[in-house]
Design a protein around this motif. Structure first.
Motif, PDB file in Angstrom:
ATOM      1  N   LEU A 252      -8.576   0.214  -4.064  1.00 20.69           N
ATOM      2  CA  LEU A 252      -8.249  -0.662  -1.922  1.00 20.69           C
ATOM      3  C   LEU A 252      -9.792  -0.992  -1.656  1.00 20.69           C
ATOM      4  O   LEU A 252      -9.186  -0.001  -0.733  1.00 20.69           O
ATOM      5  N   SER A 253     -10.168  -1.481  -1.849  1.00 18.78           N
ATOM      6  CA  SER A 253     -11.587  -1.340  -0.951  1.00 18.78           C
ATOM      7  C   SER A 253     -11.846  -1.892   0.364  1.00 18.78           C
ATOM      8  O   SER A 253     -10.256  -3.151   0.824  1.00 18.78           O
ATOM      9  N   VAL A 254     -11.657  -0.599   1.731  1.00 21.70           N
ATOM     10  CA  VAL A 254     -11.052  -1.557   2.698  1.00 21.70           C
ATOM     11  C   VAL A 254     -12.160  -0.955   3.980  1.00 21.70           C
ATOM     12  O   VAL A 254     -12.803  -0.471   3.800  1.00 21.70           O
ATOM     13  N   SER A 255     -12.612  -1.385   5.509  1.00 15.88           N
ATOM     14  CA  SER A 255     -13.319  -0.849   6.092  1.00 15.88           C
ATOM     15  C   SER A 255     -12.725  -0.140   6.743  1.00 15.88           C
ATOM     16  O   SER A 255     -11.735   0.116   6.716  1.00 15.88           O
ATOM     17  N   ASP A 256     -13.843   0.564   7.312  1.00 17.35           N
ATOM     18  CA  ASP A 256     -13.592   2.055   8.175  1.00 17.35           C
ATOM     19  C   ASP A 256     -12.232   1.473   9.114  1.00 17.35           C
ATOM     20  O   ASP A 256     -11.804   1.963   9.833  1.00 17.35           O
ATOM     21  N   GLU A 257     -12.739   0.152   9.404  1.00 18.01           N
ATOM     22  CA  GLU A 257     -12.068  -0.583  11.053  1.00 18.01           C
ATOM     23  C   GLU A 257     -10.311  -0.627  10.300  1.00 18.01           C
ATOM     24  O   GLU A 257      -9.672  -0.194  11.065  1.00 18.01           O
ATOM     25  N   GLU A 258     -10.753  -1.255   8.910  1.00 20.85           N
ATOM     26  CA  GLU A 258      -9.323  -2.101   8.786  1.00 20.85           C
ATOM     27  C   GLU A 258      -8.453  -0.569   7.864  1.00 20.85           C
ATOM     28  O   GLU A 258      -7.212  -0.015   8.191  1.00 20.85           O
TER      29      GLU A 258
ATOM     30  N   VAL B 286       1.017  -1.278  -0.501  1.00 20.60           N
ATOM     31  CA  VAL B 286      -0.045   0.084   0.135  1.00 20.60           C
ATOM     32  C   VAL B 286       1.068   1.546   0.203  1.00 20.60           C
ATOM     33  O   VAL B 286       0.482   2.700  -0.702  1.00 20.60           O
ATOM     34  N   LEU B 287       1.435   1.355   0.985  1.00 17.24           N
ATOM     35  CA  LEU B 287       2.730   2.336   0.907  1.00 17.24           C
ATOM     36  C   LEU B 287       3.426   2.798  -0.662  1.00 17.24           C
ATOM     37  O   LEU B 287       3.299   4.193  -0.947  1.00 17.24           O
ATOM     38  N   GLU B 288       3.911   1.692  -1.399  1.00 16.61           N
ATOM     39  CA  GLU B 288       4.471   1.800  -2.326  1.00 16.61           C
ATOM     40  C   GLU B 288       3.257   2.236  -3.625  1.00 16.61           C
ATOM     41  O   GLU B 288       3.483   3.226  -4.165  1.00 16.61           O
TER      42      GLU B 288
ATOM     43  N   PHE C 117       0.586   3.377   9.916  1.00 18.51           N
ATOM     44  CA  PHE C 117       1.493   4.359   8.893  1.00 18.51           C
ATOM     45  C   PHE C 117       1.887   5.118   9.973  1.00 18.51           C
ATOM     46  O   PHE C 117       3.472   5.499   9.773  1.00 18.51           O
ATOM     47  N   ILE C 118       1.264   5.403  11.279  1.00 24.25           N
ATOM     48  CA  ILE C 118       2.196   6.302  12.135  1.00 24.25           C
ATOM     49  C   ILE C 118       3.170   5.915  13.044  1.00 24.25           C
ATOM     50  O   ILE C 118       3.938   6.551  13.159  1.00 24.25           O
ATOM     51  N   GLU C 119       2.850   4.911  12.944  1.00 26.00           N
ATOM     52  CA  GLU C 119       3.788   4.004  13.748  1.00 26.00           C
ATOM     53  C   GLU C 119       5.019   3.900  13.491  1.00 26.00           C
ATOM     54  O   GLU C 119       6.652   3.478  13.848  1.00 26.00           O
ATOM     55  N   MET C 120       5.387   2.872  12.478  1.00 27.39           N
ATOM     56  CA  MET C 120       6.323   3.146  11.155  1.00 27.39           C
ATOM     57  C   MET C 120       6.914   4.909  10.465  1.00 27.39           C
ATOM     58  O   MET C 120       8.333   4.606  10.344  1.00 27.39           O
ATOM     59  N   GLY C 121       6.127   5.878  10.699  1.00 27.23           N
ATOM     60  CA  GLY C 121       6.267   6.824  10.417  1.00 27.23           C
ATOM     61  C   GLY C 121       6.054   7.216   8.734  1.00 27.23           C
ATOM     62  O   GLY C 121       7.455   8.354   8.532  1.00 27.23           O
TER      63      GLY C 121
END
Length: 127
Positions: free
Chosen positions: A44-50, A12-14, A58-62
């Motif tokens: 990319l379909s994701v739920s609100d929780e996902e 996803v980051l890429e 993303f925050i944790e990894m910076g």
């Protein structure tokens, strides 16, 4: 950790990195993109929780900065850009110049110096 995500976070980051460059998000610190909008644009379909789990990861990894929790605006950090570049380059063949640029050469240079010193000492004792 992969079980918690429908799509691997690195992938996803890429994808976000390519979108980030394509839409000029890196042009200023005031340029952001809606996080949900980014996922929708990448199909990319994701739920609100996902989506919230991705945001937290993303925050944790910076990798990203967000302006809030509910429907946040998102920008890739320089650390996120670097992580995406390294991930992309590592899929290149081992002899690729783009792959070689991703390695931390000072660490390898130090190791090479130590190995050279050991060979010098060994040659001294044999001679």
């Amino acid at each position: 950790m992969k079980a918690n995500f429908p799509h691997p976070p690195q992938h996803v980051l890429e994808m976000l990195y390519h979108r980030h460059l394509g839409y000029g998000l890196g042009q200023s610190k005031d340029t952001f993109w809606g996080f949900r909008t980014a996922f929708d644009a990448l199909e990319l379909s994701v739920s609100d929780e996902e989506l919230d789990r991705y945001r937290s990861h993303f925050i944790e990894m910076g990798w990203g900065q967000f302006d809030g929790k509910k429907d946040p605006n998102f920008a890739i950090t320089s650390l996120g850009e670097e992580a995406a570049r390294q991930s992309i380059a590592r899929r290149k063949p081992i002899f690729s110049a783009r792959r070689l640029r991703t390695y931390d050469w000072p660490i390898y240079g130090s190791a090479a110096a130590i190995i050279a010193a050991l060979f010098s000492i060994a040659a001294f004792y044999q001679g």
